[in-house]
Design an enzyme around this catalytic site. Structure first.
Site, mmCIF file in Angstrom:
data_model
loop_
_atom_site.group_PDB
_atom_site.id
_atom_site.type_symbol
_atom_site.label_atom_id
_atom_site.label_comp_id
_atom_site.label_asym_id
_atom_site.label_seq_id
_atom_site.Cartn_x
_atom_site.Cartn_y
_atom_site.Cartn_z
ATOM 1 N N LYS A 54 0.820 -1.252 -0.095
ATOM 2 C CA LYS A 54 0.118 0.004 0.032
ATOM 3 C C LYS A 54 0.921 1.229 0.038
ATOM 4 O O LYS A 54 0.752 2.333 -0.624
ATOM 5 C CB LYS A 54 -0.996 0.022 1.165
ATOM 6 C CG LYS A 54 -2.069 -0.821 1.238
ATOM 7 C CD LYS A 54 -2.832 -1.133 2.280
ATOM 8 C CE LYS A 54 -3.814 -2.305 2.299
ATOM 9 N NZ LYS A 54 -4.689 -2.615 3.511
ATOM 10 N N GLN A 98 -4.362 -1.229 9.450
ATOM 11 C CA GLN A 98 -4.549 -2.409 9.023
ATOM 12 C C GLN A 98 -5.065 -3.523 9.925
ATOM 13 O O GLN A 98 -4.982 -3.647 11.085
ATOM 14 C CB GLN A 98 -3.116 -2.978 8.682
ATOM 15 C CG GLN A 98 -2.973 -4.341 7.873
ATOM 16 C CD GLN A 98 -3.557 -4.190 6.693
ATOM 17 O OE1 GLN A 98 -3.417 -3.076 5.851
ATOM 18 N NE2 GLN A 98 -4.159 -5.389 6.233
ATOM 19 N N ASP A 121 -10.763 3.363 3.964
ATOM 20 C CA ASP A 121 -11.309 1.773 4.016
ATOM 21 C C ASP A 121 -12.806 1.941 3.949
ATOM 22 O O ASP A 121 -13.436 0.772 3.686
ATOM 23 C CB ASP A 121 -10.659 1.120 5.302
ATOM 24 C CG ASP A 121 -9.590 0.249 5.092
ATOM 25 O OD1 ASP A 121 -9.487 -0.178 3.980
ATOM 26 O OD2 ASP A 121 -8.807 0.274 6.161
HETATM 27 N N1 GUN Z 1 -7.107 -6.620 6.112
HETATM 28 C C1 GUN Z 1 -7.589 -7.299 5.250
HETATM 29 N N2 GUN Z 1 -8.160 -6.406 4.436
HETATM 30 C C2 GUN Z 1 -7.897 -5.179 4.730
HETATM 31 C C3 GUN Z 1 -8.549 -4.036 4.325
HETATM 32 O O1 GUN Z 1 -9.057 -3.916 3.098
HETATM 33 N N3 GUN Z 1 -8.150 -2.884 5.005
HETATM 34 C C4 GUN Z 1 -7.599 -2.878 6.211
HETATM 35 N N4 GUN Z 1 -7.290 -1.950 6.964
HETATM 36 N N5 GUN Z 1 -7.113 -4.127 6.782
HETATM 37 C C5 GUN Z 1 -7.219 -5.193 5.898
#
Ligand code: GUN
Length: 288
Positions: A54, A98, A121
């Site tokens: 990311k 995350q 998100d």
């Molecule tokens: N963990 C697995 N998928 C995601 C996501 O799309 N966003 C976040 N913040 N954590 C995750």
């Protein structure tokens, strides 16, 4: 294989290019540089890989990337304090924590602490509520990416029967809302549903998001259906090497389906591209 292969890698690259061009334009015309803060608590190896990716893609799009890596034993209060600071930092337009978080931290309290305007998100209850009630907000990245992949195959989804396999807050539920908004007939099925194969066979569009490697077999697919595989399951071969496989048995399904996304190279790349798109949208809205 008879099915059209829907290329998420190529579509994500095009979306990232568009986002990068608009980001450059914002800088030139308004002196605005979108900023995304990514917070990782602990050292889960899969999360570390996602977070690095990311951050790299954020920088490649010309955005500012803020990295916050906190030790596993970080208290909830300290994490909430960091989020409060990021909420008020004008250089930060998007805040992503995350998941999963260590067991001693309540993820719901943490997600609720993020300013909904910076919730790239789309996990905050305000954004979930906006999506459910048809109001503009920020939409979770993976389902958003799935919708873009579906549009590669279907100009109009109206009246199609979509079956969503999985009911998570991150994918299944928002996916069902997005499909409803496109006038699909939506069925959400899950691990406790009776006769999953029969339910999946009803689908013109099947979205598999359960995290069970190759659960969906070829005879679960209606001939000609479009299959979107959200699963990213790491399996270790007998020789010790690892590979990624989806929730769908690809070769079997591709022999029956009309179109299908591969794993890797389908939904995965779209998720990060949509995160960048959400960060761009959030920064434009915050700039007024
Ligand atoms: N963990 C697995 N998928 C995601 C996501 O799309 N966003 C976040 N913040 N954590 C995750």
């Amino acid at each position: 294989m008879t099915a059209q292969r829907i290329d998420g890698k190529a579509l994500a690259a095009r979306l990232q290019e568009t986002v990068a061009a608009r980001t450059a334009g914002l800088g030139a015309t308004q002196g605005l540089r979108p900023g995304l803060a990514v917070v990782l608590v602990g050292s889960d190896p899969a999360s570390q890989v996602y977070v690095r990716s990311k951050r790299r893609r954020t920088a490649e799009a010309g955005m500012q990337s803020f990295a916050h890596e906190l030790p596993e034993d970080t208290g909830e209060a300290a994490l909430l304090e960091l989020i409060a600071r990021l909420n008020t930092d004008p250089a930060v337009h998007g805040v992503l924590v995350q998941l999963p978080l260590p067991a001693h931290i309540d993820p719901m309290r943490v997600l609720a602490a993020i300013d909904p305007a910076k919730d790239v998100d789309g996990f905050h209850v305000v954004n979930a509520g906006r999506l459910a009630t048809g109001q503009p907000g920020l939409v979770p990245c993976t389902p958003l990416g799935c919708m873009m992949l579906l549009r590669e195959r279907h100009a109009d989804l109206s009246g199609l029967h979509a079956v969503v396999l999985g009911r998570s807050n991150i994918v299944g539920k928002p996916m069902a809302q997005l499909l409803l908004a496109e006038n699909c007939t939506v069925t959400v099925v899950h691990s406790r549903s009776r006769d999953l194969p029969m339910l999946c066979r009803q689908a013109d569009i099947l979205v598999a998001a359960v995290g069970r490697p190759e659960l969906v077999r070829g005879d679960w697919i209606r001939p000609g259906a479009t299959v979107i595989d959200v699963g990213i399951n790491r399996v270790v071969r007998p020789d010790g090497t690892a590979r990624l496989i989806g929730d769908v048995a690809f070769d079997e399904a591709a022999a029956v389906a009309g179109a299908i996304t591969p794993v890797p190279g389908g939904v995965g790349p779209m998720t990060i591209a949509c995160l960048l798109a959400n960060t761009l949208i959030a920064s434009c809205r915050q700039a007024g």
